[in-house]
Design an enzyme around this catalytic site. Structure first.
Site, PDB file in Angstrom:
ATOM      1  N   SER A  36       0.840  -1.200   0.000  1.00  0.00           N
ATOM      2  CA  SER A  36       0.000   0.000   0.000  1.00  0.00           C
ATOM      3  C   SER A  36       0.876   1.252   0.000  1.00  0.00           C
ATOM      4  O   SER A  36       1.975   1.257   0.576  1.00  0.00           O
ATOM      5  CB  SER A  36      -0.854  -0.018   1.270  1.00  0.00           C
ATOM      6  OG  SER A  36      -1.435   1.237   1.489  1.00  0.00           O
TER       7      SER A  36
ATOM      8  N   TYR B 250      -0.961  -0.963  10.816  1.00  0.00           N
ATOM      9  CA  TYR B 250      -1.271  -1.544   9.493  1.00  0.00           C
ATOM     10  C   TYR B 250      -0.135  -1.263   8.511  1.00  0.00           C
ATOM     11  O   TYR B 250       0.342  -2.163   7.816  1.00  0.00           O
ATOM     12  CB  TYR B 250      -2.594  -0.942   8.973  1.00  0.00           C
ATOM     13  CG  TYR B 250      -2.853  -1.228   7.501  1.00  0.00           C
ATOM     14  CD1 TYR B 250      -3.171  -2.526   7.081  1.00  0.00           C
ATOM     15  CD2 TYR B 250      -2.780  -0.229   6.532  1.00  0.00           C
ATOM     16  CE1 TYR B 250      -3.405  -2.798   5.735  1.00  0.00           C
ATOM     17  CE2 TYR B 250      -3.005  -0.488   5.191  1.00  0.00           C
ATOM     18  CZ  TYR B 250      -3.327  -1.780   4.799  1.00  0.00           C
ATOM     19  OH  TYR B 250      -3.546  -2.053   3.454  1.00  0.00           O
TER      20      TYR B 250
ATOM     21  N   LYS C  63       2.665  -3.832   6.446  1.00  0.00           N
ATOM     22  CA  LYS C  63       2.941  -3.879   5.000  1.00  0.00           C
ATOM     23  C   LYS C  63       4.446  -3.766   4.748  1.00  0.00           C
ATOM     24  O   LYS C  63       5.001  -4.492   3.915  1.00  0.00           O
ATOM     25  CB  LYS C  63       2.183  -2.754   4.269  1.00  0.00           C
ATOM     26  CG  LYS C  63       0.689  -2.978   4.215  1.00  0.00           C
ATOM     27  CD  LYS C  63       0.330  -4.178   3.361  1.00  0.00           C
ATOM     28  CE  LYS C  63      -1.122  -4.557   3.420  1.00  0.00           C
ATOM     29  NZ  LYS C  63      -1.445  -5.849   2.815  1.00  0.00           N
TER      30      LYS C  63
END
Ligand code: NAD
Ligand code: UD1
Length: 371
Positions: free
Chosen positions: A130, A154, A158
Site C-alpha cells: 500500500s 497496518y 505492509k
C-alpha cells in the site's frame, strides 16, 4: 484439438474486494485462479457472482492462510505456478486498537504462505502492499525511491512484509517477487455484479459517498478543509479496481516471463480532492451529495499521488479509467446491491440498474461453489 492448459494462480483473500476483481482479470488473461479465503471479511455470494461473470466453475478453498499445511495442500492440488497474497486486515484505525491481531494475520499470513510455497516449489509471488508505507511524503508525485515511513500498525505490517520478501529474494534468487503499492482503489466491475462491500460504517471516502447517495447515510463529513491543497480538502490518487486487477495480471505475466523482481506503485498519477470526488459522484449519479466540513482525521496527510512511470516501463501497465468512470461504476454497484452481498444472490447480467433479480428455485447459483 488439445485444450490449452491454464496456469494455476493462488489468490489468498481472493473473495475480497480486490481479489474478486483480479479473479475475473486472470480468467480473461488465460489463467486458472484458485481462491483461498476464510470469509472473515467477505461473503460467499461473491463466488456465485464470479461464476456468472466468468461462466465457469469457481475454484475456492475455504480456510485460513495461517494454516501452512492447508495452504501447501491447496497449492499442490491445483498445481499453482504463482500466488497473489491479498489476504489480510486493512483498517488503519482498527490496527491501532488491535495491533496484535494485525501483526499476527498480516505478517504471520505472509510467512505461512511463503513456507507453504517453499515446500511446494512454487516461488513466484505478488504481494498487495500500500502507498501507506510512504507515510507523509515530502513532495508529490511519489516515486518508489521515496523513503518509507509507516505511521500505523497496518502500515508497519505492509513494510515488514516487503522486508521479509526482500530477505527471501536475497537468500534465494529463484524467488520472483512483485510488490505492488496500491494507491486508493475504488469503483466496481462495470457489470455491477461485484464490488466493495464494507461491513458497518465505511472508513473510506468512496463507499461512504455511495451510501449517502443511496440514502443510507444523511451526509458526508469532509475531514478538514484547511489543507494546503487547491480547495483545502485532502487529495488522493484514486484508481479503478479493474485497472488495479489488470495490474496484477501484468505483474504475474512479467514474473513468469523473466526472473526480475520489482516493487511498483499502482495509481493513475492524478490527484483528486474530496470535493472533486463529491462533484464527480454527483455527475455520475444525478443526485446531490450533502456534506459538511468537520475537523481533520487523525493520521491523514494533505495529499498524495503516484509517479506511475515505473509500472508503465516495467510492466507495460497504465490506468485507463478516470474519476468519472470510477464514480459511475461505484454507483452502479451500489444501486444494484444496496446491502452489498447480504440478502442477495445471483443477479442477471442483462438487468438494468437498480433492478435486482429474484433467484429461481434450483438455481445452481444459489449454492456456494466449491466451499
Ligand atoms: P478485503 O478485506 O476485501 O479482502 C481481503 C480478503 O482476505 C477477505 O476476503 C478476507 O476474508 C480474507 N482474509 C483475511 N484474513 C485471512 C486469513 N487469515 N486467511 C484467509 N483469508 C483471509 O480487502 P481488499 O480491499 O480486497 O484488500 C486486499 C489486500 O490489498 C489487503 O492485503 C489490503 O491490505 C491491500 N490493500 C488494500 C487497499 C484498499 O484500499 N482496499 C489499499 C492498499 C492495499
Ligand atoms: C486510507 C488509509 C490508507 C489505506 C487507504 C485504502 C488512513 C489514515 N489511511 O487512506 O492506509 O491504504 O485508506 O484505500 O485511514 N474522507 C472524508 N470523509 C470520509 C472519509 C474520507 O473527508 O468520511 C477523506 C479523507 O480525509 C481523505 C480522503 O477522503 O482525504 C480519502 O480517504 P480514504 O478513502 O479513507 O483513504 P486514505 O485516507 O487515503
Amino acid at each position: 484439438m488439445t485444450k490449452k492448459i491454464e496456469p494455476g494462480v493462488l489468490l489468498t483473500g481472493g473473495a475480497g474486494y480486490i481479489g474478486s476483481h483480479t479473479f475475473v482479470a486472470l480468467v480473461e488473461a488465460g489463467y486458472q485462479p484458485v481462491i483461498l479465503d476464510d470469509f472473515s471479511n467477505s461473503h460467499p455470494v461473491v463466488l456465485q457472482r464470479l461464476q456468472q461473470l466468468t461462466d465457469r466453475d469457481v475454484l475456492c478453498e475455504r480456510g485460513n492462510v495461517l494454516d501452512t499445511s492447508f495452504v501447501a495442500g491447496v497449492l499442490r492440488r491445483h498445481r499453482c505456478v504463482a500466488a497473489i497474497h491479498f489476504a489480510g486486515f486493512k483498517a488503519v484505525g482498527e490496527s491501532v486498537q488491535r495491533p496484535l491481531m494485525y501483526y499476527s494475520n498480516n505478517v504471520g499470513g505472509l510467512l505461512s504462505l511463503l513456507q507453504a510455497m517453499e515446500t511446494t516449489d512454487c516461488r513466484t509471488v505478488v504481494f498487495s502492499s500500500s502507498a501507506t508505507v510512504y507515510g507523509d511524503p515530502a513532495t508529490v508525485p511519489i516515486t518508489e525511491q521515496f523513503p518509507c515511513a509507516p505511521e500505523s500498525p497496518y502500515a508497519h505490517t505492509k513494510l515488514m512484509c516487503e522486508n521479509i520478501l526482500a530477505s527471501l529474494r536475497t537468500s534465494d534468487p529463484s524467488w520472483r517477487v512483485g510488490v505492488l503499492r496500491y494507491f486508493n482503489p475504488v469503483g466496481a466491475h462495470p457489470s455491477g455484479l461485484i464490488g466493495e462491500d464494507p461491513s458497518g460504517i465505511p472508513n473510506n471516502l468512496m463507499p461512504y459517498v455511495t451510501q449517502v447517495a443511496v440514502g443510507k447515510r444523511s451526509s458526508l463529513n469532509v475531514f478538514g478543509n484547511d489543507y494546503p491543497t487547491p480547495d483545502g480538502t485532502g487529495v488522493r490518487d484514486y484508481l479503478h479496481v479493474t485497472d488495479l486487477a489488470a495490474g496484477h495480471v501484468a505483474a504475474v505475466d512479467a514474473l513468469l516471463a523473466n526472473a526480475q523482481s520489482f516493487t511498483v506503485n499502482l495509481g493513475t498519477g492524478e490527484g483528486t480532492s474530496v470535493l472533486g470526488v463529491v462533484r464527480a459522484f454527483e455527475r455520475a449519479s444525478g443526485r446531490t451529495i450533502p456534506f459538511e466540513f468537520g475537523p481533520r482525521r487523525a493520521g491523514d496527510v494533505a495529499q498524495y499521488f503516484a509517479d506511475v512511470s515505473l509500472a508503465d516501463s516495467l510492466l507495460g501497465w497504465r490506468a485507463t479509467c478516470n474519476i468519472d468512470d470510477m464514480c459511475r461504476d461505484s454507483w452502479h454497484w451500489q444501486q444494484r446491491n444496496p446491502d452489498g452481498y447480504r440478502n442477495s444472490s445471483g443477479i442477471s447480467l442483462n438487468q438494468q440498474s437498480g433492478d435486482l433479480a429474484q433467484p429461481k428455485p434450483n438455481d445452481p447459483l444459489l449454492s456456494p461453489i466449491g466451499i
